[in-house]
Structures are given as C-alpha cells and as structure tokens.
Scaffold this motif. Structure first.
Motif, PDB file in Angstrom:
ATOM      1  N   LYS A  32       0.837  -1.199   0.000  1.00 56.49           N
ATOM      2  CA  LYS A  32       0.000   0.000   0.000  1.00 56.49           C
ATOM      3  C   LYS A  32       0.875   1.253   0.000  1.00 56.49           C
ATOM      4  O   LYS A  32       0.593   2.221  -0.714  1.00 56.49           O
ATOM      5  CB  LYS A  32      -0.910  -0.021   1.227  1.00 56.49           C
ATOM      6  N   GLN A  33       1.960   1.229   0.774  1.00 52.54           N
ATOM      7  CA  GLN A  33       2.866   2.376   0.824  1.00 52.54           C
ATOM      8  C   GLN A  33       3.508   2.609  -0.539  1.00 52.54           C
ATOM      9  O   GLN A  33       3.636   3.754  -0.980  1.00 52.54           O
ATOM     10  CB  GLN A  33       3.959   2.142   1.862  1.00 52.54           C
ATOM     11  N   LYS A  34       3.912   1.540  -1.217  1.00 48.85           N
ATOM     12  CA  LYS A  34       4.526   1.674  -2.538  1.00 48.85           C
ATOM     13  C   LYS A  34       3.547   2.290  -3.525  1.00 48.85           C
ATOM     14  O   LYS A  34       3.910   3.158  -4.325  1.00 48.85           O
ATOM     15  CB  LYS A  34       4.992   0.313  -3.047  1.00 48.85           C
ATOM     16  N   GLU A  35       2.290   1.860  -3.479  1.00 46.46           N
ATOM     17  CA  GLU A  35       1.277   2.388  -4.385  1.00 46.46           C
ATOM     18  C   GLU A  35       1.021   3.866  -4.106  1.00 46.46           C
ATOM     19  O   GLU A  35       0.892   4.674  -5.037  1.00 46.46           O
ATOM     20  CB  GLU A  35      -0.017   1.592  -4.249  1.00 46.46           C
ATOM     21  N   GLU A  36       0.962   4.238  -2.828  1.00 44.95           N
ATOM     22  CA  GLU A  36       0.761   5.645  -2.479  1.00 44.95           C
ATOM     23  C   GLU A  36       1.928   6.490  -2.953  1.00 44.95           C
ATOM     24  O   GLU A  36       1.749   7.608  -3.445  1.00 44.95           O
ATOM     25  CB  GLU A  36       0.589   5.798  -0.965  1.00 44.95           C
ATOM     26  N   ALA A  42       3.283  10.617  -9.436  1.00 47.22           N
ATOM     27  CA  ALA A  42       2.497  10.964 -10.620  1.00 47.22           C
ATOM     28  C   ALA A  42       1.843  12.331 -10.444  1.00 47.22           C
ATOM     29  O   ALA A  42       1.830  13.141 -11.374  1.00 47.22           O
ATOM     30  CB  ALA A  42       1.443   9.895 -10.870  1.00 47.22           C
ATOM     31  N   MET A  43       1.311  12.592  -9.260  1.00 54.04           N
ATOM     32  CA  MET A  43       0.676  13.887  -9.001  1.00 54.04           C
ATOM     33  C   MET A  43       1.694  15.021  -9.055  1.00 54.04           C
ATOM     34  O   MET A  43       1.415  16.098  -9.570  1.00 54.04           O
ATOM     35  CB  MET A  43      -0.030  13.867  -7.644  1.00 54.04           C
ATOM     36  N   LYS A  44       2.912  14.754  -8.549  1.00 54.68           N
ATOM     37  CA  LYS A  44       3.974  15.765  -8.579  1.00 54.68           C
ATOM     38  C   LYS A  44       4.336  16.106 -10.013  1.00 54.68           C
ATOM     39  O   LYS A  44       4.488  17.262 -10.375  1.00 54.68           O
ATOM     40  CB  LYS A  44       5.216  15.232  -7.864  1.00 54.68           C
ATOM     41  N   GLY A  49       4.053  20.725 -14.276  1.00 56.45           N
ATOM     42  CA  GLY A  49       3.921  21.294 -15.609  1.00 56.45           C
ATOM     43  C   GLY A  49       3.165  22.606 -15.622  1.00 56.45           C
ATOM     44  O   GLY A  49       3.350  23.433 -16.506  1.00 56.45           O
ATOM     45  N   LYS A  50       2.344  22.823 -14.625  1.00 58.59           N
ATOM     46  CA  LYS A  50       1.514  24.024 -14.596  1.00 58.59           C
ATOM     47  C   LYS A  50       2.197  25.118 -13.779  1.00 58.59           C
ATOM     48  O   LYS A  50       3.138  24.877 -13.047  1.00 58.59           O
ATOM     49  CB  LYS A  50       0.158  23.704 -13.974  1.00 58.59           C
ATOM     50  N   GLY A  51       1.644  26.326 -13.889  1.00 61.05           N
ATOM     51  CA  GLY A  51       2.153  27.445 -13.116  1.00 61.05           C
ATOM     52  C   GLY A  51       1.624  27.415 -11.706  1.00 61.05           C
ATOM     53  O   GLY A  51       1.050  26.430 -11.252  1.00 61.05           O
TER      54      GLY A  51
END
Length: 64
Positions: A32-36, A42-44, A49-51
């Motif tokens: 579970k920790q690896k998936e989180e 991915a979120m980072k 990419g955005k401002g």
C-alpha cells in the motif's frame, strides 16, 4: 605513562540487526505504501507542468 591509552577510543561494534519475517499484514502495508508513493510521484509530475495555483503577491484589503 602508558603510551597507547590517550586519544580517541574506537566505538563498540553495534550488534547486527536481525531480519524479521514479515506476515501478511506487513506485506499488504508495504504494498500500500509503494502504491501511495507512486501516486504521489504521478501527481507531482502532473502539477510541475503548470504554473502557480493562486496568483501570489500581497493581498490587499477592501478598505481604503
């Protein structure tokens, strides 16, 4: 005068850590920790990419 007594002494060796066997709960928790962690990466990447989200700077009140 004993010739070899002065100076820094070597620290005692720490005992080796024993490898503990993991049960099913530990394995599930690690997975579970690896998936989180992957989701956070991915979120980072997506956010980098955005401002900036909010326009920075000094916020002024409505009073004059």
């Amino acid at each position: 005068m004993s010739g070899r007594e002065g100076g820094k002494k070597k620290p005692l060796k720490a005992p080796k850590k024993q490898t503990k066997d993991m049960d099913e709960d530990d394995m599930a928790f690690k997975q579970k920790q690896k998936e989180e962690q992957k989701a956070m990466e991915a979120m980072k990447a997506k956010a980098s990419g955005k401002g900036p989200l909010a326009s920075g700077g000094i916020k002024k009140s409505g009073k004059k």
